[in-house]
Design a protein around this motif. Structure first.
Motif, PDB file in Angstrom:
ATOM      1  N   ASP A   6      37.930  60.440  44.425  1.00  0.00           N
ATOM      2  CA  ASP A   6      37.082  60.649  43.250  1.00  0.00           C
ATOM      3  C   ASP A   6      37.244  62.023  42.600  1.00  0.00           C
ATOM      4  N   VAL A   7      37.711  62.993  43.369  1.00  0.00           N
ATOM      5  CA  VAL A   7      37.920  64.347  42.838  1.00  0.00           C
ATOM      6  C   VAL A   7      39.332  64.783  43.195  1.00  0.00           C
ATOM      7  N   VAL A   8      40.066  65.251  42.196  1.00  0.00           N
ATOM      8  CA  VAL A   8      41.419  65.766  42.420  1.00  0.00           C
ATOM      9  C   VAL A   8      41.454  67.191  41.893  1.00  0.00           C
ATOM     10  N   CYS A   9      41.734  68.120  42.774  1.00  0.00           N
ATOM     11  CA  CYS A   9      41.806  69.541  42.408  1.00  0.00           C
ATOM     12  C   CYS A   9      43.241  70.026  42.627  1.00  0.00           C
ATOM     13  N   VAL A  10      43.950  70.248  41.545  1.00  0.00           N
ATOM     14  CA  VAL A  10      45.372  70.602  41.620  1.00  0.00           C
ATOM     15  C   VAL A  10      45.660  71.709  40.617  1.00  0.00           C
ATOM     16  N   ASN A  11      46.325  72.764  41.071  1.00  0.00           N
ATOM     17  CA  ASN A  11      47.013  73.614  40.091  1.00  0.00           C
ATOM     18  C   ASN A  11      48.466  73.731  40.495  1.00  0.00           C
ATOM     19  N   LEU A  12      49.299  73.968  39.531  1.00  0.00           N
ATOM     20  CA  LEU A  12      50.733  73.738  39.681  1.00  0.00           C
ATOM     21  C   LEU A  12      51.481  74.962  40.195  1.00  0.00           C
ATOM     22  N   TYR A  13      52.670  74.709  40.723  1.00  0.00           N
ATOM     23  CA  TYR A  13      53.539  75.818  41.111  1.00  0.00           C
ATOM     24  C   TYR A  13      53.652  76.786  39.931  1.00  0.00           C
ATOM     25  N   PRO A  14      53.715  78.080  40.197  1.00  0.00           N
ATOM     26  CA  PRO A  14      53.703  79.077  39.106  1.00  0.00           C
ATOM     27  C   PRO A  14      55.056  79.197  38.398  1.00  0.00           C
TER      28      PRO A  14
ATOM     29  N   MET B 115      29.502  54.533  51.569  1.00  0.00           N
ATOM     30  CA  MET B 115      30.942  54.546  51.282  1.00  0.00           C
ATOM     31  C   MET B 115      31.470  55.980  51.289  1.00  0.00           C
ATOM     32  N   LYS B 116      32.613  56.172  51.921  1.00  0.00           N
ATOM     33  CA  LYS B 116      33.199  57.504  51.999  1.00  0.00           C
ATOM     34  C   LYS B 116      33.601  58.006  50.604  1.00  0.00           C
ATOM     35  N   LYS B 117      33.468  59.335  50.431  1.00  0.00           N
ATOM     36  CA  LYS B 117      33.921  59.963  49.198  1.00  0.00           C
ATOM     37  C   LYS B 117      35.033  60.949  49.557  1.00  0.00           C
ATOM     38  N   PHE B 118      36.132  60.887  48.806  1.00  0.00           N
ATOM     39  CA  PHE B 118      37.273  61.742  49.108  1.00  0.00           C
ATOM     40  C   PHE B 118      37.581  62.657  47.919  1.00  0.00           C
ATOM     41  N   ALA B 119      37.967  63.876  48.272  1.00  0.00           N
ATOM     42  CA  ALA B 119      38.462  64.841  47.285  1.00  0.00           C
ATOM     43  C   ALA B 119      39.822  65.327  47.757  1.00  0.00           C
ATOM     44  N   LEU B 120      40.799  65.286  46.874  1.00  0.00           N
ATOM     45  CA  LEU B 120      42.154  65.753  47.182  1.00  0.00           C
ATOM     46  C   LEU B 120      42.341  67.150  46.597  1.00  0.00           C
ATOM     47  N   ILE B 121      42.775  68.077  47.445  1.00  0.00           N
ATOM     48  CA  ILE B 121      42.995  69.456  46.997  1.00  0.00           C
ATOM     49  C   ILE B 121      44.433  69.856  47.316  1.00  0.00           C
TER      50      ILE B 121
ATOM     51  N   ALA C  44      31.594  73.555  48.913  1.00  0.00           N
ATOM     52  CA  ALA C  44      30.604  72.885  48.061  1.00  0.00           C
ATOM     53  C   ALA C  44      30.832  71.375  48.049  1.00  0.00           C
ATOM     54  N   LEU C  45      32.086  70.952  47.999  1.00  0.00           N
ATOM     55  CA  LEU C  45      32.390  69.517  48.012  1.00  0.00           C
ATOM     56  C   LEU C  45      31.932  68.881  49.326  1.00  0.00           C
ATOM     57  N   ILE C  46      32.189  69.579  50.427  1.00  0.00           N
ATOM     58  CA  ILE C  46      31.762  69.068  51.743  1.00  0.00           C
ATOM     59  C   ILE C  46      30.238  68.960  51.807  1.00  0.00           C
ATOM     60  N   LYS C  47      29.569  69.935  51.223  1.00  0.00           N
ATOM     61  CA  LYS C  47      28.103  69.920  51.191  1.00  0.00           C
ATOM     62  C   LYS C  47      27.572  68.630  50.529  1.00  0.00           C
ATOM     63  N   PHE C  48      28.355  68.145  49.550  1.00  0.00           N
ATOM     64  CA  PHE C  48      27.938  66.915  48.856  1.00  0.00           C
ATOM     65  C   PHE C  48      28.683  65.683  49.383  1.00  0.00           C
ATOM     66  N   ASN C  49      29.062  65.790  50.659  1.00  0.00           N
ATOM     67  CA  ASN C  49      29.552  64.642  51.435  1.00  0.00           C
ATOM     68  C   ASN C  49      30.938  64.149  51.037  1.00  0.00           C
ATOM     69  N   TYR C  50      31.742  65.031  50.471  1.00  0.00           N
ATOM     70  CA  TYR C  50      33.138  64.664  50.232  1.00  0.00           C
ATOM     71  C   TYR C  50      33.967  65.007  51.468  1.00  0.00           C
ATOM     72  N   GLU C  51      34.881  64.123  51.809  1.00  0.00           N
ATOM     73  CA  GLU C  51      35.885  64.434  52.828  1.00  0.00           C
ATOM     74  C   GLU C  51      37.095  65.008  52.109  1.00  0.00           C
ATOM     75  N   ILE C  52      37.648  66.085  52.665  1.00  0.00           N
ATOM     76  CA  ILE C  52      38.725  66.812  52.003  1.00  0.00           C
ATOM     77  C   ILE C  52      40.086  66.348  52.520  1.00  0.00           C
ATOM     78  N   ILE C  53      40.940  65.948  51.592  1.00  0.00           N
ATOM     79  CA  ILE C  53      42.356  65.695  51.866  1.00  0.00           C
ATOM     80  C   ILE C  53      43.126  66.851  51.238  1.00  0.00           C
ATOM     81  N   ALA C  54      44.061  67.429  51.972  1.00  0.00           N
ATOM     82  CA  ALA C  54      44.789  68.575  51.421  1.00  0.00           C
ATOM     83  C   ALA C  54      46.245  68.553  51.844  1.00  0.00           C
TER      84      ALA C  54
END
Length: 505
Positions: A96-104, A1-7, A21-31
């Motif tokens: 499964d992973v969401v990496c977000v930081n907000l507008y300053p 099953m595909k694994k997705f991380a949103l950045i 690092a996320l790609i190394k552990f088989n996450y596909e990156i959505i950005a």
């Protein structure tokens, strides 16, 4: 099953290494837009978010992540059969992973050069929504809101997977993060748009755990941006009580003006002076109560040079604070290894409110920044103060403002001679102030005196007169003002009413 991380990050620090690092552990990156460009430029394979939603970013990026395919991927419960069925029917892949930081927003809003429109455009909408969605679904999704969290996630992935306890911790941090963000937005808009509110918001990040609080059995912490105002650059760790005394010392010298000196013990002045140089001010302030000054805090509204540094080294002090230090003075001051040296980075008199905790809430009030108005002073006695007396009266009045009530301050030549602080009786405060002056060989003859509040009876004034004061400043406003004025006239002293009370509890 595909694994997705949103950045989707405004702060790109370390993001390329984290995505690798996320790609190394088989996450596909959505950005999203700029994040996708940054990652693609680094040679990483990235899916633009618009390829998932089949909808472009619009309105200059105001709308880009607010879509069921994104929020469905974050919010679906992996152990809920109904959720899984609906996700399949709508072609929604779990994220499964969401990496977000907000507008300053905070940084932009604090910049005086930012226009109102720039500040508004830095109110993040999609970002907080993504953060909250991922944090809500912490059982299945890991939310990352700060680059300093990246290493922990990578270490856990290398050890077999992100731990449940880590997801829970990061979820709590995420909600705290968006809460702080929203607090700054609401505070800014209320002030800028002049909108009143029925809410008082306190939301400050932990900056430091202190050794202890007011006493060793109490925990103590610093929250907020204390370091924006004070640079502690030498000596032992600053303590809870040190901070309280430091603030009291600096507030007083800022009120007294350039080159002023205050010596504070337990948040009350042991001495204060406002002469031509910091050295003169310190020497004069120290004369007021050299015994209490031992172990106290000295604040200088000016630059410390060699001559003053040598004097300061003659006495045990907890803190020396100034707006500047010459390099040569530091060579001398550094000889005291434990004494804290503090540089005042910017004025602390700009806070508009003060507050204290009470059971069930807080007490809030406007900061006591009201100063005397020369044109509104009332000269209520037959005798009027001369120019030098008036200068001393106004000096003593400011010192009394920063002294715990009930407060009586004797002064002469822009320096304190005796300070009576924190007594239940104004009469007792006068007696203590005079006693202190006598103990240290200071003559109160022809001195002036200030009272932080009115004299309810003539006895307090008569006590001050008895010790040698020939001019008094006080708010006035007592039902017995006439009696007090009569006592002043009978003793041929001058008295000035300010119309302003300065209680300090």
């Amino acid at each position: 099953m595909k694994k997705f991380a949103l950045i989707s990050v405004s702060n790109k620090h370390k993001i390329v290494d984290f995505a690798k690092a996320l790609i190394k552990f088989n996450y596909e990156i959505i950005a999203t837009g700029n994040t996708a460009k940054t990652l693609s430029s680094a040679g990483l394979t990235v899916k633009e978010i618009s390829s998932i939603t089949n909808f472009p970013e619009i309105f200059d990026g105001r709308v880009k992540t607010l879509h069921p395919k994104i929020f469905g991927g974050i919010l679906q419960r992996r152990d809920n059969e109904k959720d899984k069925k609906e996700a399949a029917q709508n072609s929604i892949d779990p994220i499964d992973v969401v990496c977000v930081n907000l507008y300053p927003f905070i940084k932009v809003a604090e910049n005086p050069l930012s226009s109102f429109d720039e500040v508004i455009e830095n109110i993040d909408i999609g970002g907080p929504s993504l953060v909250r969605a991922a944090a809500k679904n912490f059982e299945h999704v890991c939310i990352i809101t700060n680059p300093n969290q990246y290493d922990t996630i990578i270490e856990e992935l290398e050890s077999g997977g992100i731990k449940s306890e880590t997801r829970k911790k990061l979820a709590v941090e995420a909600f705290a993060h968006t809460s702080l963000y929203d607090t700054h937005i609401a505070n800014f808009l209320e002030k800028k748009l002049e909108v009143s509110t029925d809410f008082f918001r306190i939301n400050l990040p932990l900056r430091k755990k202190l050794r202890y609080g007011e006493n060793p059995h109490q925990n103590g912490f610093v929250y907020g941006n204390f370091d924006d105002y004070f640079e502690v650059f030498h000596g032992k760790e600053i303590s809870y009580n040190n901070i309280l005394d430091l603030i009291a010392a600096v507030e007083l010298v800022e009120d007294l003006g350039q080159n002023a000196c205050s010596i504070i013990k337990h948040m009350n002045p042991a001495g204060a002076s406002a002469l031509n140089t910091p050295l003169e001010s310190y020497v004069s302030a120290l004369k007021c109560d050299p015994v209490s000054a031992f172990g106290g805090i000295v604040a200088i509204n000016g630059r410390i040079e060699v001559d003053l540094a040598e004097k300061l080294n003659e006495l045990f002090l907890e803190i020396v604070c100034a707006t500047d230090f010459s390099p040569e003075s530091l060579n001398i001051l550094f000889k005291k290894k434990d004494r804290r040296l503090v540089k005042l980075r910017k004025s602390i008199l700009n806070e508009s409110v003060t507050f204290r905790n009470i059971p069930g809430g807080v007490l809030v009030q406007d900061s006591d920044r009201l100063d005397y108005d020369l044109e509104r002073l009332k000269y209520v006695t037959e005798s009027k103060p001369n120019i030098e007396q008036l200068k001393d009266l106004l000096f003593a009045w400011k010192v009394a403002k920063h002294t715990k009530s009930n407060a009586i301050v004797f002064a002469k030549q822009m320096s304190t001679l005796g300070v009576g602080a924190g007594q239940m009786s104004r009469l007792d405060s006068a007696k203590i102030a005079a006693q202190k002056a006598k103990e240290h060989g200071l003559d109160l003859t022809d001195s002036v005196a200030a009272s932080d509040a009115f004299f309810p009876f003539a006895d307090g004034l008569l006590e001050i007169i008895k010790y040698g004061a020939t001019a008094v400043i006080q708010p006035g406003g007592s039902v017995r003002d006439d009696e007090v004025i009569q006592a002043a006239n009978q003793n041929n002293i001058s008295m000035v009413f300010t119309g302003i009370r300065h209680f300090k509890h």
